[in-house]
Motif scaffolding. Structure first.
Motif, PDB file in Angstrom:
ATOM      1  N   ASP A   1      36.111  39.002  42.477  1.00  0.00           N
ATOM      2  CA  ASP A   1      35.101  39.157  41.416  1.00  0.00           C
ATOM      3  C   ASP A   1      33.964  40.106  41.795  1.00  0.00           C
ATOM      4  O   ASP A   1      32.794  39.720  41.806  1.00  0.00           O
TER       5      ASP A   1
ATOM      6  N   HIS B   1      33.145  42.721  39.898  1.00  0.00           N
ATOM      7  CA  HIS B   1      32.461  42.994  38.623  1.00  0.00           C
ATOM      8  C   HIS B   1      31.456  44.151  38.777  1.00  0.00           C
ATOM      9  O   HIS B   1      30.243  43.966  38.634  1.00  0.00           O
TER      10      HIS B   1
ATOM     11  N   ASP C   1      38.999  40.703  38.690  1.00  0.00           N
ATOM     12  CA  ASP C   1      37.716  40.808  37.988  1.00  0.00           C
ATOM     13  C   ASP C   1      36.835  41.854  38.656  1.00  0.00           C
ATOM     14  O   ASP C   1      35.769  41.560  39.203  1.00  0.00           O
TER      15      ASP C   1
ATOM     16  N   HIS D   1      30.989  42.368  33.180  1.00  0.00           N
ATOM     17  CA  HIS D   1      30.908  41.549  31.974  1.00  0.00           C
ATOM     18  C   HIS D   1      30.151  42.360  30.918  1.00  0.00           C
ATOM     19  O   HIS D   1      28.940  42.573  31.056  1.00  0.00           O
TER      20      HIS D   1
ATOM     21  N   HIS E   1      44.004  34.865  40.035  1.00  0.00           N
ATOM     22  CA  HIS E   1      42.605  34.885  39.599  1.00  0.00           C
ATOM     23  C   HIS E   1      42.164  33.559  38.961  1.00  0.00           C
ATOM     24  O   HIS E   1      41.394  32.805  39.546  1.00  0.00           O
TER      25      HIS E   1
ATOM     26  N   HIS F   1      37.610  33.784  40.063  1.00  0.00           N
ATOM     27  CA  HIS F   1      37.232  33.508  38.687  1.00  0.00           C
ATOM     28  C   HIS F   1      36.035  32.573  38.504  1.00  0.00           C
ATOM     29  O   HIS F   1      35.231  32.782  37.609  1.00  0.00           O
TER      30      HIS F   1
ATOM     31  N   HIS G   1      33.467  32.128  40.398  1.00  0.00           N
ATOM     32  CA  HIS G   1      32.269  32.734  40.998  1.00  0.00           C
ATOM     33  C   HIS G   1      31.573  31.775  41.960  1.00  0.00           C
ATOM     34  O   HIS G   1      30.849  32.198  42.841  1.00  0.00           O
TER      35      HIS G   1
ATOM     36  N   TYR H   1      34.278  33.976  32.632  1.00  0.00           N
ATOM     37  CA  TYR H   1      33.960  34.550  33.928  1.00  0.00           C
ATOM     38  C   TYR H   1      34.820  35.775  34.210  1.00  0.00           C
ATOM     39  O   TYR H   1      34.842  36.266  35.263  1.00  0.00           O
TER      40      TYR H   1
HETATM   41 ZN   LIG Z   1      34.731  36.950  37.326  1.00  0.00          ZN
END
Ligand SMILES: [Zn+2]
Ligand SMILES: [Zn+2]
Length: 458
Positions: free
Chosen positions: A35, A37, A93, A97, A234, A274, A276, A458
């Motif tokens: 993650d 991101h 991920d 977002h 994930h 996923h 976090h 998420y």
């Molecule tokens: Zn995520």
């Protein structure tokens, strides 16, 4: 450990009648990172930020996804803490977002390519077993149960690690594959985004992209061949304590649990992202612990924000796992974190060990039996010292003044999710703990909130 040393270890064990578990035989290490991101618009358009950020820290902000400085710093920290590992798990991920209007297949593919390149630069000879996250797809989370352009492009990026022709076909069909590590551990790299409730394409199917049938056939062969299997992906199976629902459609969650329990003899560990948060779940068969699923904390510090609630602030993290190459037994894990406020204040990345699981939880190893003891201890007395450790590490050592309180309902939900991975069993656990009326009110609230605002993604 070479053969001579291993022999010596066996001899010492026999001479002193020391249990084999005290002889660390042929230990190996792997990283788990998840993650990222990456927000390419950080400190500019702030596409991912859930609140107005006026003072953009160099390494990010709790309200936003990771700037490139943080992505880069995390990978460099992995290399600095341990450059020589057997492999790296990277559970997706990578995309920020934000609304689909700010993304496209080209943008998502570009982010995946950039992070792939960064990891290869720092760990050029280390195999990386990568999986997709729900945010890696465009449109967001809508993974189809068939071949698509993202799979085609990503295989080009990951072809160094997915070399077998059959596995390339699996990847192109469903975004999943299997590979044998240099030390004989079979990796099952899943695309569990196909089961996620945010995926509106797959919910009515029974086996999207044939992944369940493939898993079962592979695990049957692994049983026959006495292989050791590590499962990674994930979106994890199990119940999300904050929502009292699984991430997955219920029939998919049930099927995942059924397969994991059926083949638990060959499964040495399950590693997902996923959430976090730093979390884990324990599979049991008639009360006997048989498998542990680890949810590694994320690199991104991003907090969700919906009209009714906000997610907890949490620091960026990376995780190192020690295992026995011969048996696959997970021996220990060390989670490292970046102190985000201090790093921003000083303008330099401050990474440190957050906790060492066996030492700080006082357990022998990461085996299902050790985690059963840990769950029993955490559950024993409500908000115990053990629970407080879990609670602080769950949000990766945020400063005490930022640490949310976990009330009785929160405590119950967390304890129930540890070892109740399906809806029926989880609901029964919560009901048992808090009584019918409170549970019904709490469940009703969850249903209403979900219906009004959608589930947190998420
Ligand atoms: Zn995520
Ligand atoms: Zn996700």
């Amino acid at each position: 450990m070479d053969v001579k040393n291993r022999t010596r270890c066996v001899v010492v064990c026999l001479l002193f009648v020391t249990p084999w578990t005290f002889c660390v035989a042929d230990e190996g290490w792997f990283w788990h990172v998840t993650d990222f991101h990456y927000d390419f618009s950080y400190a500019d358009l702030d596409f991912s930020c859930n609140d107005d950020v006026t003072n953009h820290g160099k390494f990010g902000d709790y309200w936003c996804d990771a700037p490139w400085q943080l992505v880069q710093s995390s990978v460099k920290a992995m290399k600095n803490f341990k450059a020589e590992v057997d492999f790296i798990l990277w559970t997706g991920d990578n995309v920020l977002h934000t609304a689909d209007e700010h993304l496209s297949l080209d943008i998502n593919d570009g982010i995946l390519s950039n992070i792939t390149t960064l990891l290869v630069q720092e760990f050029d000879s280390t195999p990386i077993y990568a999986t997709f996250g729900n945010h890696d797809y465009f449109p967001d989370a809508q993974f189809p149960p068939n071949n698509n352009e993202l799979y085609n492009r990503t295989l080009d990026n990951w072809v160094t690690w997915i070399t077998d022709e059959e596995e390339k076909k699996n990847f192109l069909r469903g975004g999943y594959y299997s590979v044998m590590t240099n030390h004989g551990i079979r990796i099952l790299a899943l695309n569990t985004n196909l089961y996620y409730t945010s995926d509106k394409i797959t919910g009515n199917l029974t086996d999207p992209a044939g992944q369940f049938a493939w898993m079962e056939s592979l695990l049957t062969n692994s049983t026959v061949n006495n292989e050791k299997v590590l499962i990674t992906g994930h979106v994890p199976p199990g119940i999300v304590d904050t929502m009292s629902k699984p991430w997955m459609y219920q029939h998919f969650n049930d099927k995942m649990n059924e397969i994991i329990l059926k083949y638990s003899d060959v499964i040495i560990g399950l590693h997902f992202g996923h959430e976090h948060m730093d979390n884990f779940r324990l599979y049991t068969k008639s009360g006997t612990p048989v498998a542990v699923l680890f949810c590694a904390p994320s690199v991104t510090p991003w907090r969700y924000k919906i009209p009714t609630s906000t997610g907890a602030p949490h620091n960026p993290a990376i995780r190192l796992v020690q295992y026995d190459r011969q048996t696959g037994r997970h021996l220990n894990m060390i989670t490292y974190y970046m102190d985000l406020p201090a790093s921003n204040a000083q303008g330099r990345a401050i990474w440190a060990q957050e906790y060492n699981a066996t030492r700080d939880y006082a357990i022998d190893d990461l085996s299902p039996h050790s985690f059963k003891k840990l769950v029993d201890r955490i559950s024993a007395s409500g908000a115990s010292t053990e629970f407080n450790k879990y609670w602080k590490w769950r949000v990766v050592n945020v400063q005490d003044e930022m640490l949310d309180e976990c009330n009785e309902a929160c405590n119950t939900n967390i304890i129930c999710q540890f070892s109740h991975l399906d809806q029926t069993s989880y609901d029964a656990c919560v009901l048992d703990a808090v009584g019918t009326s409170t549970c019904l009110v709490s469940n009703l609230a969850v249903v209403l909130i979900s219906a009004l605002f959608g589930l947190v993604s998420y």
